[in-house]
Design a protein around this motif. Structure first.
Motif, PDB file in Angstrom:
ATOM      1  N   SER A  94       0.832  -1.205   0.000  1.00  0.00           N
ATOM      2  CA  SER A  94       0.000   0.000   0.000  1.00  0.00           C
ATOM      3  C   SER A  94       0.863   1.249   0.000  1.00  0.00           C
ATOM      4  N   ALA A  95       1.922   1.235   0.801  1.00  0.00           N
ATOM      5  CA  ALA A  95       2.824   2.385   0.861  1.00  0.00           C
ATOM      6  C   ALA A  95       3.443   2.668  -0.496  1.00  0.00           C
ATOM      7  N   LEU A  96       3.844   1.602  -1.199  1.00  0.00           N
ATOM      8  CA  LEU A  96       4.446   1.770  -2.524  1.00  0.00           C
ATOM      9  C   LEU A  96       3.434   2.350  -3.503  1.00  0.00           C
ATOM     10  N   ALA A  97       2.202   1.815  -3.484  1.00  0.00           N
ATOM     11  CA  ALA A  97       1.161   2.322  -4.383  1.00  0.00           C
ATOM     12  C   ALA A  97       0.826   3.771  -4.052  1.00  0.00           C
ATOM     13  N   ALA A  98       0.713   4.087  -2.768  1.00  0.00           N
ATOM     14  CA  ALA A  98       0.373   5.454  -2.362  1.00  0.00           C
ATOM     15  C   ALA A  98       1.474   6.433  -2.731  1.00  0.00           C
ATOM     16  N   THR A  99       2.719   5.996  -2.648  1.00  0.00           N
ATOM     17  CA  THR A  99       3.837   6.862  -3.034  1.00  0.00           C
ATOM     18  C   THR A  99       3.705   7.282  -4.488  1.00  0.00           C
TER      19      THR A  99
END
Length: 564
Positions: A431-436
């Motif tokens: 999720s963090a990667l996608a949100a970045t």
């Protein structure tokens, strides 16, 4: 081989008709093979993702160029003038012919072995998660090397003494040349059939659409042309007259050259297919859409798992390799019942297994692309207890700013190449990667990179964050610093995530307390949905919680389609 010491000088001072054709075929096919290898390296240079399969293809081409040089030299009248009846040659011409023929035959075997090894290493690259498949490929590789050495040594030492191979008139003993050539050719065909067969077996076990299976299968089936040319080569080898080798070997030599270069072309075909996809899809999708959504061409849901703690490496390039992804290497049966538990039929993709119940509730209307990390990494706590110690776990980056930036850039490139997507589904650091990526910086310094990221953002229509963690500040990544963004920092430096989002998090998440709420506040309030579950830092597994999550996702996607 003739043992005559005096051969009349009747040789025409011109390239024979047979070798004129031979030279043209060899030049054209070697050129095409060189273009294919060049395209292969052009594709790899995009991500500097060179591996053994690429270097083996290059080695095969180098040996093929050596064969081409030998073919041209052997056809020149002043050197050997191949293609005429053996009684028309001088002893010097025959000596040159036999030397060049031996050298070309040895180089041919090394080239063909290089092509086969390239295909095997390519399979290893895209199917590396399957332990038994890796073992099988290693066995095939050993057979390839053994066959190559046997052929090369058999050619060199077929006569005793060795010098008798090119010294006309020298007494010698010899093996049965025709039987040797034929047996080596048959072994090559068997190896080709094994390599081609295992590829088809793996492709048709993949969890993807019939259309994609047919397409991928067709790309691999190009190797069948190599088998056909190998069979034709055997047919013409069987009619070679050893007593008139210079004349009767010409046609067999042409098919030998066709087989060798076609092996290189076929070894490069899957990568060239990917190269064409990038140019075609990339060319269409670099123009960002400024308004509305076009769901008609969307490909489904891109999923990004998580490796707890530090995670490492760049994306596994399997999806761009003829449309495959690691998620599809395994059979998983979902059993009826409240928990929709899994029965593992093979070593399975962890995130695919973890999301099986959710995908079950979503139904069959969605296609999932599972994006993996490229390198092995220790399993997170609890993974080995469920999936066993043999389960391979992969990760995206190693905690450094450079690798994290590369992971975000690779995700953007992946989306541009393979999108559009109805949604991105991320768990934890996924999720963090996608949100970045989805968080658009208010001030983008790198215009070209901003264009790539903007294009990717326009190809993702919604997001599903499960136990999401804090994204990374891309601006700081470019300065070489890893800085995690809370909601306040994100609002200061980025525009909110504008696509609709679903956030599933747990109050029992003690690993990353409060981070899911921070991530939720980075998304537009009017188009976000919040769900609580009891799985802690994990994927919901209770039937009612999974059903609620699936219902929210379906409502979100339905509302998107209603806008079209």
């Amino acid at each position: 081989m003739s043992t005559s010491s005096e051969i009349p000088i009747l040789h025409p001072n011109a390239v024979s008709p047979g070798y004129t054709k031979y030279d043209i075929v060899a030049c054209v096919l070697t050129f095409v093979a060189a273009v294919c290898v060049a395209l292969r390296f052009a594709y790899r240079s995009h991500k500097r993702d060179y591996a053994l399969d690429d270097w083996m293809a290059l080695a095969a081409l180098v040996f093929a160029v050596g064969v081409l040089i030998g073919t041209i030299l052997i056809s020149i009248p002043s050197i050997a003038g191949a293609g005429y009846h053996i009684t028309t040659y001088t002893v010097a011409q025959l000596d040159n012919y036999l030397k060049l023929a031996l050298a070309s035959d040895v180089l041919y075997n090394f080239s063909v072995a290089g092509s086969k090894a390239s295909i095997v290493f390519f399979y290893h690259r895209i199917f590396s998660i399957d332990y038994h498949f890796r073992i099988f490929m290693r066995i095939i590789l050993i057979l390839i090397v053994g066959n190559c050495l046997a052929a090369a040594l058999g050619l060199i030492f077929s006569d005793r003494p060795v010098q008798a191979q090119w010294n006309v008139g020298m007494p010698y003993t010899s093996i049965n040349d025709r039987a040797f050539w034929t047996s080596m050719a048959v072994v090559n065909i068997v190896l080709d059939m094994l390599i081609l067969g295992i590829a088809q077996f793996k492709v048709w076990k993949l969890n993807m659409s019939l259309r994609r299976k047919v397409l991928v299968s067709f790309v691999f089936m190009l190797g069948a042309f190599t088998i056909i040319t190998s069979i034709l080569r055997i047919v013409y080898l069987l009619v070679v007259d050893i007593a008139d080798l210079t004349y009767t070997l010409t046609t067999a030599g042409i098919w030998t050259n066709v087989e060798m270069n076609l092996s290189i072309i076929c070894a490069c075909a899957p990568v060239i297919y990917s190269f064409v996809r990038i140019k075609t899809n990339g060319g269409r999708s670099t123009t960002a859409r400024s308004a509305g959504y076009n769901m008609g061409d969307s490909k489904g849901i891109i999923t990004i798992g998580s490796a707890k703690g530090r995670i490492r490496g760049r994306f596994n390039d399997t999806e761009s390799e003829v449309g495959l992804s690691n998620s599809a290497y395994h059979n998983i049966d979902e059993e009826d019942g409240d928990s929709h538990s899994l029965k593992a039929m093979d070593r399975i993709h962890v995130f695919e297994a973890q999301t099986a119940s959710l995908r079950y509730h979503l139904g069959d209307n969605y296609e999932f692309d599972f994006v993996d990390g490229a390198y092995l990494w220790p399993a997170a706590p609890g993974i080995e207890e469920v999936f066993g110690t043999q389960q391979a776990c992969y990760s995206y980056f190693d905690g450094t700013a450079g690798s994290a930036l590369a992971a975000v850039d690779d995700l953007a490139a992946y989306v541009v190449e393979n999108g559009p997507f109805d949604a991105v589904l991320g768990f934890s650091m996924g999720s963090a990667l996608a949100a970045t990526l989805l968080l658009q910086p208010r001030d983008g310094n790198d215009k070209q990179l901003a264009l790539t990221h903007d294009s990717a953002r326009n190809l993702i229509y919604s997001a599903i964050f499960v136990c999401g963690t804090l994204p990374v500040d891309c601006a700081e990544l470019r300065r070489g610093t890893m800085t995690w963004m809370d909601a306040a920092r994100a609002h200061q430096k980025c525009w909110p995530v504008r696509v609709p989002t679903v956030h599933a998090w747990s109050e029992q998440d003690t690993g990353y307390p409060g981070e899911s709420q921070q991530l939720m506040r980075m998304c537009v309030e009017e188009s976000r949905v919040e769900l609580l579950h009891s799985a802690g830092h994990g994927i919901p597994s209770k039937t009612d919680e999974v059903a609620a999550l699936a219902s929210s996702v379906q409502q979100m996607l339905s509302s998107l389609r209603a806008r079209v």
